[in-house]
Design a protein around this motif. Sequence first.
Motif, mmCIF file in Angstrom:
data_model
loop_
_atom_site.group_PDB
_atom_site.id
_atom_site.type_symbol
_atom_site.label_atom_id
_atom_site.label_comp_id
_atom_site.label_asym_id
_atom_site.label_seq_id
_atom_site.Cartn_x
_atom_site.Cartn_y
_atom_site.Cartn_z
ATOM 1 N N GLY A 76 0.816 -1.198 0.000
ATOM 2 C CA GLY A 76 0.000 0.000 0.000
ATOM 3 C C GLY A 76 0.859 1.261 0.000
ATOM 4 O O GLY A 76 1.882 1.323 0.686
ATOM 5 N N THR B 235 0.517 5.152 0.929
ATOM 6 C CA THR B 235 -0.329 6.138 1.604
ATOM 7 C C THR B 235 0.050 7.532 1.133
ATOM 8 O O THR B 235 1.216 7.924 1.190
ATOM 9 C CB THR B 235 -0.169 6.036 3.127
ATOM 10 O OG1 THR B 235 -0.561 4.721 3.547
ATOM 11 C CG2 THR B 235 -1.046 7.054 3.829
ATOM 12 N N THR B 236 -0.930 8.285 0.650
ATOM 13 C CA THR B 236 -0.675 9.591 0.055
ATOM 14 C C THR B 236 -1.076 10.710 1.010
ATOM 15 O O THR B 236 -1.965 10.554 1.849
ATOM 16 C CB THR B 236 -1.449 9.745 -1.261
ATOM 17 O OG1 THR B 236 -2.857 9.775 -0.984
ATOM 18 C CG2 THR B 236 -1.150 8.597 -2.201
ATOM 19 N N SER B 237 -0.410 11.851 0.842
ATOM 20 C CA SER B 237 -0.752 13.043 1.622
ATOM 21 C C SER B 237 -1.223 14.182 0.730
ATOM 22 O O SER B 237 -1.608 15.239 1.217
ATOM 23 C CB SER B 237 0.464 13.504 2.438
ATOM 24 O OG SER B 237 1.566 13.780 1.589
ATOM 25 N N THR C 230 -6.846 11.795 -0.953
ATOM 26 C CA THR C 230 -5.792 11.084 -0.252
ATOM 27 C C THR C 230 -6.298 9.707 0.180
ATOM 28 O O THR C 230 -7.501 9.476 0.292
ATOM 29 C CB THR C 230 -5.314 11.865 0.975
ATOM 30 O OG1 THR C 230 -6.438 12.078 1.853
ATOM 31 C CG2 THR C 230 -4.732 13.214 0.579
ATOM 32 N N GLY C 231 -5.379 8.807 0.429
ATOM 33 C CA GLY C 231 -5.752 7.461 0.848
ATOM 34 C C GLY C 231 -4.564 6.525 0.732
ATOM 35 O O GLY C 231 -3.424 6.955 0.558
ATOM 36 N N THR C 232 -4.838 5.233 0.814
ATOM 37 C CA THR C 232 -3.821 4.211 0.631
ATOM 38 C C THR C 232 -4.178 3.407 -0.610
ATOM 39 O O THR C 232 -5.280 2.857 -0.701
ATOM 40 C CB THR C 232 -3.717 3.293 1.852
ATOM 41 O OG1 THR C 232 -3.350 4.077 3.000
ATOM 42 C CG2 THR C 232 -2.666 2.211 1.638
#
Length: 219
Positions: free
Chosen positions: A117, A119-121, A173-175
């Motif tokens: 995964g 993970t975004t910011s 944003t999310g994974t």
Amino acid sequence: PYPTLFPYTTLFRSPSHDTIQICAGDGVTLNAPTDNKSNTWTQLGTEQTTAQNQQSRYYYCPALTGGSGHTFTFTTGTNDALTIYVLEILTTNGAGVTLEGALTVQQDATSPFDSPGLTTSVANLFLAGGCSENGVSNPNTHTAGNSFTISDQETNGSNQWPGALAYRVVTSTGTYNTSFTYTETAQDTTVWIVSFSEQATSAWIPYQPHYQRASVLAQ
């Protein structure tokens, strides 16, 4: 050394576009690419090796200088087949592209073949991902999951190294992770994902992917 020339016409919009290259081969020493446009290539992550001794490396060039007659050269330590993917990422506002996070990669031996995964910011991202594996069928067709779109793939497992390149645009944003299935019996597979953002302070404008793939015998 065995230099491999890969002719490729980039869409000349420097500095509004970046290019990521993925090179896969079997039991070969993979060295950084050079090109005839004096670009500098940076390796993303570390070289990956499957249980069947297939190597994969990933390179990135920000603010690429390109155009007609653009040729990449890979030098390998042994004479073997290489599968080379090129993904050129462009913005529509001409502001350029930023590598948003580290490349995330793992080996997976069970279908569906998933990357770790990511993970975004940042909300608006262009996600690139892919897989390389040791299948021997021809054709060995790949399908991308998790809303990714296949941009190109090598399906000839008889005398090349099969795999696929895919992308997805996300607005929150999310994974996220890439996921692939293919028609052959499961093989140990290298699966990866990386993210890019647009250099812009105004509203986000969609990306334009441009891609090409070559399977060649280094000689």
